[in-house]
Design a protein around this motif. Structure first.
Motif, PDB file in Angstrom:
ATOM      1  N   ASP A   1     -67.705  39.100  32.213  1.00 18.28           N
ATOM      2  CA  ASP A   1     -68.899  38.411  31.702  1.00 18.28           C
ATOM      3  C   ASP A   1     -68.525  37.177  30.885  1.00 18.28           C
ATOM      4  N   GLY A   2     -67.526  36.449  31.358  1.00 20.87           N
ATOM      5  CA  GLY A   2     -67.124  35.230  30.681  1.00 20.87           C
ATOM      6  C   GLY A   2     -66.297  35.435  29.430  1.00 20.87           C
ATOM      7  N   ARG A   3     -65.853  36.663  29.169  1.00 14.21           N
ATOM      8  CA  ARG A   3     -65.069  36.961  27.961  1.00 14.21           C
ATOM      9  C   ARG A   3     -63.697  37.520  28.325  1.00 14.21           C
ATOM     10  N   PHE A   4     -62.714  37.128  27.560  1.00 13.11           N
ATOM     11  CA  PHE A   4     -61.346  37.609  27.730  1.00 13.11           C
ATOM     12  C   PHE A   4     -61.281  39.091  27.377  1.00 13.11           C
ATOM     13  N   VAL A   5     -60.682  39.890  28.255  1.00 13.08           N
ATOM     14  CA  VAL A   5     -60.540  41.327  28.028  1.00 13.08           C
ATOM     15  C   VAL A   5     -59.172  41.594  27.403  1.00 13.08           C
ATOM     16  N   GLU A   6     -59.162  42.268  26.267  1.00 13.84           N
ATOM     17  CA  GLU A   6     -57.933  42.486  25.508  1.00 13.84           C
ATOM     18  C   GLU A   6     -57.219  43.771  25.923  1.00 13.84           C
ATOM     19  N   PHE A   7     -55.886  43.728  25.832  1.00 12.52           N
ATOM     20  CA  PHE A   7     -55.046  44.893  26.098  1.00 12.52           C
ATOM     21  C   PHE A   7     -54.030  45.048  24.967  1.00 12.52           C
ATOM     22  N   GLU A   8     -53.509  46.250  24.840  1.00 12.61           N
ATOM     23  CA  GLU A   8     -52.457  46.514  23.848  1.00 12.61           C
ATOM     24  C   GLU A   8     -51.182  45.820  24.291  1.00 12.61           C
ATOM     25  N   GLY A   9     -50.461  45.182  23.335  1.00 13.56           N
ATOM     26  CA  GLY A   9     -49.258  44.443  23.669  1.00 13.56           C
ATOM     27  C   GLY A   9     -48.109  44.724  22.721  1.00 13.56           C
ATOM     28  N   SER A  10     -47.019  43.981  22.918  1.00 11.02           N
ATOM     29  CA  SER A  10     -45.795  44.181  22.142  1.00 11.02           C
ATOM     30  C   SER A  10     -46.010  43.899  20.661  1.00 11.02           C
ATOM     31  N   TYR A  11     -45.242  44.598  19.834  1.00 12.47           N
ATOM     32  CA  TYR A  11     -45.242  44.424  18.377  1.00 12.47           C
ATOM     33  C   TYR A  11     -46.620  44.700  17.780  1.00 12.47           C
ATOM     34  N   GLY A  12     -47.397  45.592  18.412  1.00 13.87           N
ATOM     35  CA  GLY A  12     -48.701  45.940  17.884  1.00 13.87           C
ATOM     36  C   GLY A  12     -49.775  44.909  18.136  1.00 13.87           C
ATOM     37  N   TYR A  13     -49.534  43.941  19.014  1.00 12.61           N
ATOM     38  CA  TYR A  13     -50.519  42.896  19.287  1.00 12.61           C
ATOM     39  C   TYR A  13     -51.651  43.469  20.124  1.00 12.61           C
ATOM     40  N   GLY A  14     -52.862  43.383  19.613  1.00 11.05           N
ATOM     41  CA  GLY A  14     -54.004  44.014  20.262  1.00 11.05           C
ATOM     42  C   GLY A  14     -54.836  43.110  21.130  1.00 11.05           C
ATOM     43  N   ARG A  15     -54.363  41.875  21.396  1.00  6.49           N
ATOM     44  CA  ARG A  15     -55.134  40.930  22.211  1.00  6.49           C
ATOM     45  C   ARG A  15     -54.289  40.404  23.372  1.00  6.49           C
ATOM     46  N   ASP A  16     -53.517  41.299  23.941  1.00  6.74           N
ATOM     47  CA  ASP A  16     -52.589  40.899  24.996  1.00  6.74           C
ATOM     48  C   ASP A  16     -53.321  40.759  26.323  1.00  6.74           C
ATOM     49  N   ARG A  17     -52.644  40.137  27.302  1.00  7.30           N
ATOM     50  CA  ARG A  17     -53.160  40.012  28.663  1.00  7.30           C
ATOM     51  C   ARG A  17     -52.619  41.145  29.515  1.00  7.30           C
ATOM     52  N   VAL A  18     -52.992  41.177  30.786  1.00  7.54           N
ATOM     53  CA  VAL A  18     -52.562  42.250  31.676  1.00  7.54           C
ATOM     54  C   VAL A  18     -51.044  42.254  31.836  1.00  7.54           C
ATOM     55  N   SER A  19     -50.474  41.075  32.128  1.00  5.55           N
ATOM     56  CA  SER A  19     -49.028  40.995  32.334  1.00  5.55           C
ATOM     57  C   SER A  19     -48.564  39.563  32.086  1.00  5.55           C
ATOM     58  N   THR A  20     -47.250  39.426  31.857  1.00  4.41           N
ATOM     59  CA  THR A  20     -46.675  38.130  31.513  1.00  4.41           C
ATOM     60  C   THR A  20     -45.310  37.980  32.170  1.00  4.41           C
ATOM     61  N   GLY A  21     -44.944  36.729  32.477  1.00  2.00           N
ATOM     62  CA  GLY A  21     -43.616  36.431  33.000  1.00  2.00           C
ATOM     63  C   GLY A  21     -43.080  35.140  32.419  1.00  2.00           C
ATOM     64  N   TRP A  22     -41.763  34.992  32.454  1.00  2.00           N
ATOM     65  CA  TRP A  22     -41.063  33.825  31.919  1.00  2.00           C
ATOM     66  C   TRP A  22     -40.109  33.304  32.982  1.00  2.00           C
ATOM     67  N   GLN A  23     -39.889  31.993  33.038  1.00  2.00           N
ATOM     68  CA  GLN A  23     -38.831  31.464  33.888  1.00  2.00           C
ATOM     69  C   GLN A  23     -38.503  30.031  33.509  1.00  2.00           C
ATOM     70  N   ARG A  24     -37.219  29.794  33.238  1.00  2.00           N
ATOM     71  CA  ARG A  24     -36.737  28.446  33.028  1.00  2.00           C
ATOM     72  C   ARG A  24     -36.479  27.801  34.384  1.00  2.00           C
ATOM     73  N   VAL A  25     -37.025  26.616  34.587  1.00  2.00           N
ATOM     74  CA  VAL A  25     -36.979  25.989  35.906  1.00  2.00           C
ATOM     75  C   VAL A  25     -35.543  25.755  36.364  1.00  2.00           C
ATOM     76  N   SER A  26     -34.672  25.281  35.481  1.00  2.00           N
ATOM     77  CA  SER A  26     -33.293  24.984  35.872  1.00  2.00           C
ATOM     78  C   SER A  26     -32.491  26.243  36.198  1.00  2.00           C
ATOM     79  N   LEU A  27     -32.990  27.414  35.824  1.00  2.00           N
ATOM     80  CA  LEU A  27     -32.308  28.679  36.103  1.00  2.00           C
ATOM     81  C   LEU A  27     -33.081  29.492  37.140  1.00  2.00           C
ATOM     82  N   ARG A  28     -33.748  28.810  38.056  1.00  2.00           N
ATOM     83  CA  ARG A  28     -34.624  29.458  39.032  1.00  2.00           C
ATOM     84  C   ARG A  28     -33.880  30.176  40.143  1.00  2.00           C
ATOM     85  N   ALA A  29     -32.590  29.886  40.369  1.00  2.00           N
ATOM     86  CA  ALA A  29     -31.839  30.503  41.466  1.00  2.00           C
ATOM     87  C   ALA A  29     -31.824  32.013  41.302  1.00  2.00           C
ATOM     88  N   LEU A  30     -32.094  32.728  42.384  1.00  2.00           N
ATOM     89  CA  LEU A  30     -32.212  34.183  42.334  1.00  2.00           C
ATOM     90  C   LEU A  30     -30.890  34.871  42.654  1.00  2.00           C
TER      91      LEU A  30
END
Length: 560
Positions: free
Chosen positions: A437-466
Motif C-alpha cells: 500500500d505504498g509503504r515500506f515493509v520492515e523486517f528484523e535485521g543485523s545488530y537489532g535493526y528493526g527496519r531492514d529489507r528482505v535481503s541485501t548484497g554487496w559487490q565491488r566492481v573491480s573485484l567482480r571476477a567469480l
C-alpha cells in the motif's frame, strides 16, 4: 489496493518512520527486556581450572555441574570475551552486558546469573543432565599465551581442551559445543580437527569466511562493526593481530584470509546450525554455507528471522538444541533437514515447516528483468534502455507488483550491466525490499535493526571476477584476488549475491530492487543499522543498462 510504481531514482537510506523508531530505541535502551534469574544454590561451580595445551600454554575454564555427582556429557564454549564476565546484582537490580542496551532487543529474553555473553545458560543445562564448561581462549581472560583469532592454533587449543575434558571423572567421554557468534565460529575449525570425544556441534549463527562474511563482503570493506569489535578485543586480550589493521594490509582475499577459513568438508560430526535471516550483515551467509558445504551427513539447519539473543535463549530454540544433543548422544541415525520459518513482515510468521535441504529442491529460479526506469518485469525487454545515478546521492529502483501470493525462499542474485563515469571503480549495494500500500515493509535485521529489507548484497566492481569452482547460478562467489578497474566507456556484467531469506509476498504487494553506490541503511545509534558501515564509492556516476544485449535481472527463488 495501491500499486504505486517505484520511482526510477530512490534514496533507500531515507525511509519514513525514523522518529517513531528512535523513540522505541530510547525506551529499549533505558529498559531492555532482559531478565536475569538468581544462580541456583545446588550447582557446583569450579573456577579457573587449569588445562594444559600441547605447547604448554595453560587455558583457564569455569566448570558448572550438578551436585548429583554423576558423570555425564559436557557442553563446551570457548571464546575471547572473558568467561568471568557474568551478570551481577547491584542492590535490587541485575547488571548485564551493555550490548543488550546499545543493540535493540525486539523480544524479551531470560537467563541465569551464570550466563556469559552469547554462551549457554549453565543453570538451564545442568538441570537437564549436562555439565557446562566456559573457557577463556588463549590470550584472553585468565588463560595464558598470546592468541591468534580464528586461527588453526585456536582450533588445536580446543582439540586439546576437549581431550582433557573427556578424561575428567565428571565427564562420560562425550563433549558437544554450543554458543552464538564467536562461540559458534570457533566450533567449525575445532570440529574439522576431529577430536575423538566431540560428538556434535551447535553453531548458533556463526560466519565461516572472515573475508567474505565480515571484513570485505563482495570485496567491499566493512568499517563499522569490525572496527568496534576489533578494538574491544584488542583492548581486553593479548592477540598477535587485530582485524582492522589486517584490512589495511590484506585488502584482497590472500593467504592470510584463506588461512582463517575452516575446512568445512572435514567437519564430520552431527551439526545443528542456526541460519538467521536477520543477520545478513554478518552470520547469515556463513551459517548457510556451513550447512551446505560441511562434510557432516547428519545436519540440521534451524532458520528464523527474530532477534538474535532472544531466539537463542527462547524455549523453542533450547528445546530444539536439547532434542538434537540427546538424539545424537543416543545414537540417532543420520539425517539432513531444515526448520524453515517464512515471514511476511517483521512480526508476522506465515509458516514454520520442515524441509529436506537448502536451497529447496523444488525451487523455481525465476529471472525478473530490468525492463525500464522503475520497472521490474518477468518478461525480458525487447529494446535497449538504461538509467544513471550518482554514486553518493541516489540509487536506481525497479518494482514488480506481485499478481498472486508467492513465497520467495532462498538466496537471490542480481545480474547488472553497467558502465562508470567519473571513476574507474565503485561499490555496489543491492537490496530487495517489500512494499505494501505504498509503504515500506520492515523486517528484523543485523545488530537489532528493526527496519531492514528482505535481503541485501554487496559487490565491488573491480573485484567482480567469480570463483568458477565455488559459483553456482543462484550463488555467485567473487574471487576477490585481483582488481580489474573499468576503462572509460567499458560496459561489464556484475553479479551480486544477496543473502538468504524466506518471505511471502501477497498479491498486490510490490517487490522493489534498489541499486546504489553507498550503504542502503542510515547509520545512527537510534535510527539506523548501527554499527554497520561500509566504504562508499568514489564520487561518480553509475549507468545501468538493459535490453536484448544486456540480460540485467534479479534471479528470485520462487517456491511453488
Amino acid at each position: 489496493m495501491a500499486r504505486n510504481p517505484a520511482p526510477a531514482l530512490d534514496r533507500p537510506w531515507r525511509r519514513p518512520g525514523a522518529a517513531r523508531y528512535a523513540l522505541g530505541r530510547i525506551r529499549s535502551f533505558l529498559r531492555p527486556p532482559v531478565t536475569v534469574t538468581p544462580a541456583p544454590d545446588d550447582l557446583i561451580v569450579e573456577r579457573d581450572l587449569a588445562v594444559p595445551t600441547r605447547d604448554g600454554t595453560v587455558l583457564r575454564i569455569n566448570l558448572f555441574r550438578s551436585s548429583a555427582g554423576q558423570a555425564g556429557p559436557v557442553i563446551l564454549s570457548i571464546h575471547p570475551y572473558g568467561k568471568d564476565k557474568l551478570p551481577r546484582r547491584l542492590g535490587k537490580r541485575w547488571t548485564f552486558s551493555f550490548q543488550y542496551r546499545i543493540l535493540r532487543q525486539p523480544q524479551p529474553l531470560t537467563f541465569s546469573a551464570y550466563t556469559g555473553w552469547e554462551a549457554p545458560d549453565p543453570a538451564w543445562w545442568t538441570e537437564r543432565g549436562f555439565s557446562v564448561v566456559n573457557a577463556d581462549s588463549r590470550g584472553c581472560g585468565r588463560s595464558g599465551g598470546t592468541g591468534k583469532l580464528l586461527s588453526r592454533q585456536e582450533a588445536e587449543d580446543t582439540y586439546d581442551l576437549i581431550g582433557w575434558i573427556a578424561e575428567q571423572p565428571w565427564n562420560d567421554g562425550q563433549v558437544v559445543m554450543l554458543g552464538v557468534s564467536y562461540l559458534a565460529i570457533s566450533q567449525y575449525a575445532a570440529a574439522a580437527q576431529q577430536p575423538p570425544a566431540l560428538r556434535a556441534i551447535c553453531p548458533w549463527e556463526g560466519f565461516t569466511d572472515a573475508y567474505r562474511d565480515l571484513a570485505f563482503p563482495g570485496g567491499v570493506r566493512e568499517r563499522g562493526f569490525i572496527r568496534i569489535w576489533s578494538a574491544n578485543v584488542r583492548r581486553s586480550t593479548r592477540q598477535t593481530y587485530a582485524f582492522t589493521p589486517m584490512q589495511d594490509e590484506h585488502p584482497l582475499r590472500d593467504e592470510f584470509w584463506r588461512s582463517l577459513v575452516p575446512d568445512l568438508p572435514a567437519v564430520k560430526v552431527p551439526m545443528l546450525v542456526c541460519g538467521s535471516f536477520s543477520d545478513n550483515n554478518l552470520h547469515s551467509r556463513g551459517s548457510v554455507r556451513a550447512f551446505t558445504d560441511a562434510g557432516s551427513g547428519h545436519a540440521r539447519l534451524y532458520t528464523h528471522r527474530a532477534g538474535k539473543w532472544a531466539a537463542f535463549y527462547s524455549a523453542a530454540a533450547q528445546a530444539e538444541q536439547l532434542t538434537f544433543f540427546r538424539e545424537v548422544l543416543d545414537g540417532a541415525p543420520a539425517s539432513r533437514s531444515v526448520r524453515l520459518e517464512v515471514r511476511e513482515d517483521r512480526d508476522t510468521v506465515v509458516t514454520v515447516r520442515e524441509e529436506a535441504d537448502w536451497p529447496l529442491a523444488r525451487t523455481r529460479w525465476r529471472p525478473m528483468y530490468l525492463a525500464g526506469p522503475g520497472v521490474l518485469s518477468p518478461d525480458r525487454p525487447t529494446v535497449d534502455g538504461g538509467i544513471s545515478f550518482g554514486t553518493l546521492t541516489h540509487a536506481a529502483a525497479f518494482s514488480w507488483t506481485v499478481p498472486a501470493d508467492v513465497e520467495l525462499t532462498g538466496p537471490m542474485v542480481a545480474r547488472l550491466w553497467l558502465e562508470l563515469d567519473g571513476c574507474d571503480d565503485a561499490n555496489l549495494f543491492v537490496g530487495v525490499e517489500k512494499w505494501r500500500d505504498g509503504r515500506f515493509v520492515e523486517f528484523e535485521g543485523s545488530y537489532g535493526y528493526g527496519r531492514d529489507r528482505v535481503s541485501t548484497g554487496w559487490q565491488r566492481v573491480s573485484l567482480r571476477a567469480l570463483d568458477p569452482e565455488l559459483s553456482r547460478p543462484w550463488q555467485p562467489v567473487a574471487a576477490c584476488v585481483e582488481r580489474r578497474p573499468l576503462s572509460a566507456g567499458e560496459v561489464v556484467a556484475v553479479d551480486v549475491a544477496l543473502g538468504p531469506s524466506a518471505t511471502l509476498f501477497r498479491a498486490g504487494e510490490q517487490l522493489r530492487l534498489v541499486v546504489g553506490g553507498r550503504w542502503l541503511c542510515p547509520r545512527n545509534p537510534l535510527t539506523g543499522q548501527f554499527p554497520a558501515a561500509y566504504d562508499e564509492s568514489p564520487n561518480g556516476r553509475v549507468r545501468l543498462r538493459w535490453g536484448p544485449r544486456h540480460d540485467a535481472h534479479l534471479l528470485v527463488p520462487e517456491i511453488p
